[in-house]
Motif scaffolding. Structure first.
Motif, PDB file in Angstrom:
ATOM      1  N   ALA A   1       0.844  -1.194   0.000  1.00 33.75           N
ATOM      2  CA  ALA A   1       0.000   0.000   0.000  1.00 33.75           C
ATOM      3  C   ALA A   1       0.875   1.238   0.000  1.00 33.75           C
ATOM      4  CB  ALA A   1      -0.913   0.017   1.226  1.00 33.75           C
ATOM      5  N   TYR A   2       0.315   2.306  -0.538  1.00 30.76           N
ATOM      6  CA  TYR A   2       1.038   3.564  -0.595  1.00 30.76           C
ATOM      7  C   TYR A   2       0.443   4.549   0.400  1.00 30.76           C
ATOM      8  CZ  TYR A   2       2.717   1.809  -5.119  1.00 30.76           C
ATOM      9  OH  TYR A   2       3.277   1.067  -6.116  1.00 30.76           O
ATOM     10  N   PHE A   3       1.080   4.667   1.555  1.00 28.32           N
ATOM     11  CA  PHE A   3       0.714   5.740   2.465  1.00 28.32           C
ATOM     12  C   PHE A   3       2.007   6.419   2.909  1.00 28.32           C
ATOM     13  CE2 PHE A   3       1.780   3.105   6.147  1.00 28.32           C
ATOM     14  CZ  PHE A   3       1.491   1.833   5.699  1.00 28.32           C
ATOM     15  N   PHE A   4       1.859   7.643   3.391  1.00 31.20           N
ATOM     16  CA  PHE A   4       3.011   8.524   3.522  1.00 31.20           C
ATOM     17  C   PHE A   4       3.380   8.730   4.992  1.00 31.20           C
ATOM     18  CE2 PHE A   4       2.608   9.008  -0.838  1.00 31.20           C
ATOM     19  CZ  PHE A   4       1.308   9.322  -1.168  1.00 31.20           C
TER      20      PHE A   4
ATOM     21  N   TYR B   1      -7.868  -0.579   2.602  1.00 35.63           N
ATOM     22  CA  TYR B   1      -6.766   0.253   2.143  1.00 35.63           C
ATOM     23  C   TYR B   1      -7.072   1.734   2.294  1.00 35.63           C
ATOM     24  CZ  TYR B   1      -4.575  -3.946   0.340  1.00 35.63           C
ATOM     25  OH  TYR B   1      -3.986  -5.169   0.225  1.00 35.63           O
TER      26      TYR B   1
ATOM     27  N   ALA C   1      -6.041   5.314   4.829  1.00 35.15           N
ATOM     28  CA  ALA C   1      -5.237   5.960   5.864  1.00 35.15           C
ATOM     29  C   ALA C   1      -5.910   7.255   6.303  1.00 35.15           C
ATOM     30  CB  ALA C   1      -3.832   6.263   5.346  1.00 35.15           C
TER      31      ALA C   1
ATOM     32  N   TYR D   1      -4.944  11.134   8.097  1.00 33.38           N
ATOM     33  CA  TYR D   1      -3.905  12.107   8.411  1.00 33.38           C
ATOM     34  C   TYR D   1      -4.507  13.261   9.194  1.00 33.38           C
ATOM     35  CZ  TYR D   1      -1.345   9.799   4.629  1.00 33.38           C
ATOM     36  OH  TYR D   1      -0.724   8.871   3.830  1.00 33.38           O
TER      37      TYR D   1
ATOM     38  N   LEU E   1       0.698  11.313   9.423  1.00 32.90           N
ATOM     39  CA  LEU E   1       0.018  10.018   9.370  1.00 32.90           C
ATOM     40  C   LEU E   1      -0.444   9.604  10.754  1.00 32.90           C
ATOM     41  CD1 LEU E   1      -0.703   7.452   7.692  1.00 32.90           C
ATOM     42  CD2 LEU E   1       1.572   6.572   8.312  1.00 32.90           C
TER      43      LEU E   1
ATOM     44  N   TYR F   1      -3.191   3.723   9.338  1.00 34.37           N
ATOM     45  CA  TYR F   1      -3.113   3.140   8.012  1.00 34.37           C
ATOM     46  C   TYR F   1      -3.756   1.756   8.003  1.00 34.37           C
ATOM     47  CZ  TYR F   1       1.091   0.889   9.987  1.00 34.37           C
ATOM     48  OH  TYR F   1       1.969   0.181  10.775  1.00 34.37           O
TER      49      TYR F   1
ATOM     50  N   GLN G   1      -7.279   8.923   2.956  1.00 32.48           N
ATOM     51  CA  GLN G   1      -6.580   8.667   1.695  1.00 32.48           C
ATOM     52  C   GLN G   1      -6.680   7.188   1.363  1.00 32.48           C
ATOM     53  OE1 GLN G   1      -2.347   8.285   1.869  1.00 32.48           O
ATOM     54  NE2 GLN G   1      -2.443   7.385  -0.181  1.00 32.48           N
ATOM     55  N   HIS G   2      -6.990   6.864   0.121  1.00 30.71           N
ATOM     56  CA  HIS G   2      -6.982   5.456  -0.246  1.00 30.71           C
ATOM     57  C   HIS G   2      -5.593   5.073  -0.751  1.00 30.71           C
ATOM     58  CE1 HIS G   2      -6.881   4.130  -4.487  1.00 30.71           C
ATOM     59  NE2 HIS G   2      -7.256   5.343  -4.772  1.00 30.71           N
ATOM     60  N   LEU G   3      -5.218   3.826  -0.561  1.00 33.68           N
ATOM     61  CA  LEU G   3      -3.815   3.420  -0.510  1.00 33.68           C
ATOM     62  C   LEU G   3      -3.277   2.546  -1.629  1.00 33.68           C
ATOM     63  CD1 LEU G   3      -3.490   2.298   3.234  1.00 33.68           C
ATOM     64  CD2 LEU G   3      -3.308   4.603   2.280  1.00 33.68           C
ATOM     65  N   ASN G   4      -4.146   1.802  -2.326  1.00 31.55           N
ATOM     66  CA  ASN G   4      -3.536   0.661  -2.987  1.00 31.55           C
ATOM     67  C   ASN G   4      -3.550   0.658  -4.494  1.00 31.55           C
ATOM     68  OD1 ASN G   4      -6.327   0.129  -3.141  1.00 31.55           O
ATOM     69  ND2 ASN G   4      -5.924  -2.050  -3.416  1.00 31.55           N
TER      70      ASN G   4
ATOM     71  N   LEU H   1      -3.889   7.592  -6.495  1.00 26.99           N
ATOM     72  CA  LEU H   1      -4.229   7.732  -5.079  1.00 26.99           C
ATOM     73  C   LEU H   1      -5.097   8.969  -4.902  1.00 26.99           C
ATOM     74  CD1 LEU H   1      -0.644   7.129  -3.628  1.00 26.99           C
ATOM     75  CD2 LEU H   1      -2.436   5.439  -4.099  1.00 26.99           C
TER      76      LEU H   1
END
Lengths: 124, 106
Positions: free
Chosen positions: A108-111, B31, B33, B35, B45, B48, B88-91, B95
């Protein structure tokens, strides 16, 4: 300590180009995917582009596809964003952001780390 | 994938329990997150994969949900929690982020 330091922003006329840079330190840069995220004043963040550790996997937002090009130099621990044909709607604070997506594990792409941003203003 | 947050803003008092929702336009499994962003700062963050607390984030923050509906809960609002929150969607590319929820002092 992870640090991401963006540079290269400024005032530019519509239709012109600008190149942003992000200098990384405090982690093994060539192990991780890194991204650009922008935020216009008073707006939500907007994902712009991302690149994996070997520059094999690259993605762009539809709003910048064909105009922006992301790249990285692992030897210099740096991320770049070449922005061409700039428009007024590209005006924003541009952040460099590290993901947890690495060559060891990427699901997964999280920051988890962000820079302080560099401001791009497109105006005549 | 579009993410719709609600409410867009809310007023609450210190000690209140606060819940923010994020709805995805299609199923995204877990998926997602969350913030927190304060004025003049980059987003931070919090959570997640829907419910995993990022290291160093206070346990009063929690996340839940899967598929299309997600929530961020602050169990007892503290003065330092007044900020704007984004999902935020992750995958998958592209994005996307939600529009944000501003939590203000009542």
């Amino acid at each position: 300590e992870v640090q991401l330091v963006e540079s290269g922003g400024g005032l530019v006329q519509p239709g012109r180009s600008l190149r942003l840079s992000c200098a990384a330190s405090g982690f093994t840069f060539d192990d991780y995917a890194v991204h650009w995220v922008r935020q216009a004043p008073g707006k939500a963040p907007e994902w712009v582009s991302g690149i994996n550790w070997k520059s094999e996997s690259i993605g762009y937002a539809d709003s910048v596809k064909g105009r922006f090009t992301v790249s990285r130099d692992n030897a210099k621990k740096s991320l770049y964003l070449q922005m061409n044909s700039l428009r007024a709607e590209d005006t924003a604070l541009y952040y460099c952001a590290k993901t947890t997506c690495s060559r060891a594990s990427c699901y997964a792409y999280f920051f988890d780390y962000w820079g302080q941003g560099t401001l791009v203003t497109v105006s005549s | 994938i579009q993410l719709t947050q609600s409410p867009s803003s809310l007023s609450a008092s210190v000690g209140d329990r606060v819940t923010i929702t994020c709805r995805a336009s299609q199923g995204i499994s877990r998926y997602l997150a969350w913030y927190q962003q304060k004025p003049g700062k980059a987003p931070k963050l919090l959570i997640y994969v829907a419910s995993i607390l990022q290291s160093g984030v206070p346990s009063r923050f929690s996340g839940s949900g899967s598929g299309t509906d997600f929530t961020l809960t602050i169990s007892s609002l503290q003065p330092e929690d007044f900020a704007t929150y984004y999902c935020q969607h992750l995958n998958s590319y592209p994005l996307t982020f939600g529009g944000g929820t501003k939590v203000e002092i009542k």
